[in-house]
Write a protein that holds these residues in place. Sequence first.
Motif, PDB file in Angstrom:
ATOM      1  N   GLU A   2      -6.627  -3.447  -1.947  1.00 55.66           N
ATOM      2  CA  GLU A   2      -7.826  -4.224  -2.271  1.00 55.66           C
ATOM      3  C   GLU A   2      -8.319  -4.996  -1.045  1.00 55.66           C
ATOM      4  O   GLU A   2      -9.524  -5.136  -0.829  1.00 55.66           O
ATOM      5  N   HIS A   3      -7.385  -5.501  -0.254  1.00 56.36           N
ATOM      6  CA  HIS A   3      -7.770  -6.243   0.950  1.00 56.36           C
ATOM      7  C   HIS A   3      -8.485  -5.327   1.962  1.00 56.36           C
ATOM      8  O   HIS A   3      -9.419  -5.762   2.640  1.00 56.36           O
ATOM      9  N   ALA A   4      -8.059  -4.063   2.011  1.00 58.04           N
ATOM     10  CA  ALA A   4      -8.694  -3.098   2.929  1.00 58.04           C
ATOM     11  C   ALA A   4     -10.001  -2.555   2.366  1.00 58.04           C
ATOM     12  O   ALA A   4     -10.696  -1.799   3.042  1.00 58.04           O
ATOM     13  N   GLY A   5     -10.322  -2.907   1.121  1.00 58.44           N
ATOM     14  CA  GLY A   5     -11.565  -2.441   0.513  1.00 58.44           C
ATOM     15  C   GLY A   5     -11.473  -1.035  -0.043  1.00 58.44           C
ATOM     16  O   GLY A   5     -12.490  -0.371  -0.225  1.00 58.44           O
ATOM     17  N   LYS A   6     -10.257  -0.568  -0.315  1.00 59.64           N
ATOM     18  CA  LYS A   6     -10.080   0.784  -0.859  1.00 59.64           C
ATOM     19  C   LYS A   6     -10.074   0.723  -2.383  1.00 59.64           C
ATOM     20  O   LYS A   6      -9.706  -0.278  -2.984  1.00 59.64           O
ATOM     21  N   SER A   7     -10.475   1.839  -2.983  1.00 61.89           N
ATOM     22  CA  SER A   7     -10.488   1.883  -4.452  1.00 61.89           C
ATOM     23  C   SER A   7      -9.142   2.325  -5.024  1.00 61.89           C
ATOM     24  O   SER A   7      -8.854   2.055  -6.190  1.00 61.89           O
ATOM     25  N   ALA A   8      -8.316   2.992  -4.211  1.00 59.85           N
ATOM     26  CA  ALA A   8      -7.015   3.472  -4.691  1.00 59.85           C
ATOM     27  C   ALA A   8      -5.939   3.182  -3.645  1.00 59.85           C
ATOM     28  O   ALA A   8      -6.224   2.996  -2.454  1.00 59.85           O
ATOM     29  N   ILE A   9      -4.696   3.175  -4.112  1.00 58.59           N
ATOM     30  CA  ILE A   9      -3.555   2.954  -3.224  1.00 58.59           C
ATOM     31  C   ILE A   9      -3.248   4.259  -2.502  1.00 58.59           C
ATOM     32  O   ILE A   9      -3.192   5.321  -3.127  1.00 58.59           O
ATOM     33  N   ASP A  10      -3.056   4.212  -1.187  1.00 56.87           N
ATOM     34  CA  ASP A  10      -2.666   5.414  -0.456  1.00 56.87           C
ATOM     35  C   ASP A  10      -1.292   5.207   0.185  1.00 56.87           C
ATOM     36  O   ASP A  10      -0.662   4.159   0.015  1.00 56.87           O
TER      37      ASP A  10
END
Length: 179
Positions: A55-63
Amino acid sequence: MADRDDDLPRDAKIVKTLLKSMGVDEYEPRVVHQFLELWYRYVVDVLTDAQVYSEHAGKSAIDSDDLKLAIQSKVNFSFSQPPPREVLLELARNRNKIPLPRSIAGPGIPLPPEQDTLISPNYQLAIPKRQTGQAVEEADEDAESADPNPNPSQEQKAELPQNNIQRVSFPLVGAKRPR
């Protein structure tokens, strides 16, 4: 026992296999449940951290990068390595350069100061001072004339000087203790 292993969930079977591969043959059944609880708690913590990083990186999913970062932060904060032996030896040398203070106590066991022990004076006796007959009569007359109230309150009693009590304290030295 094979029947009981068939009823176990897959994760419990994995824990049993891990225990067996490490040479642990005898253990209580609740050990498997304790390992499962630890395992689940660890996975939830890592996934929660990975979600925060995502979420901090602005991604919608965990990679995988989020998971690697979460695991690395867990390892860094959970498990710490002791300092190298050379560092510990240097710290010990520096500390041991300072000599210990000399003992100022004499021979025998050093004891605390007398006021901190149970053998110090621990009570007081109130011994009334003896007054002459004339002084007693004068004190009574002064008390009657100064205060028309025959029953003074607690505050008034505290204000009255109590010069006729002598306090004495002394230690119990040489007294025998009852056994």
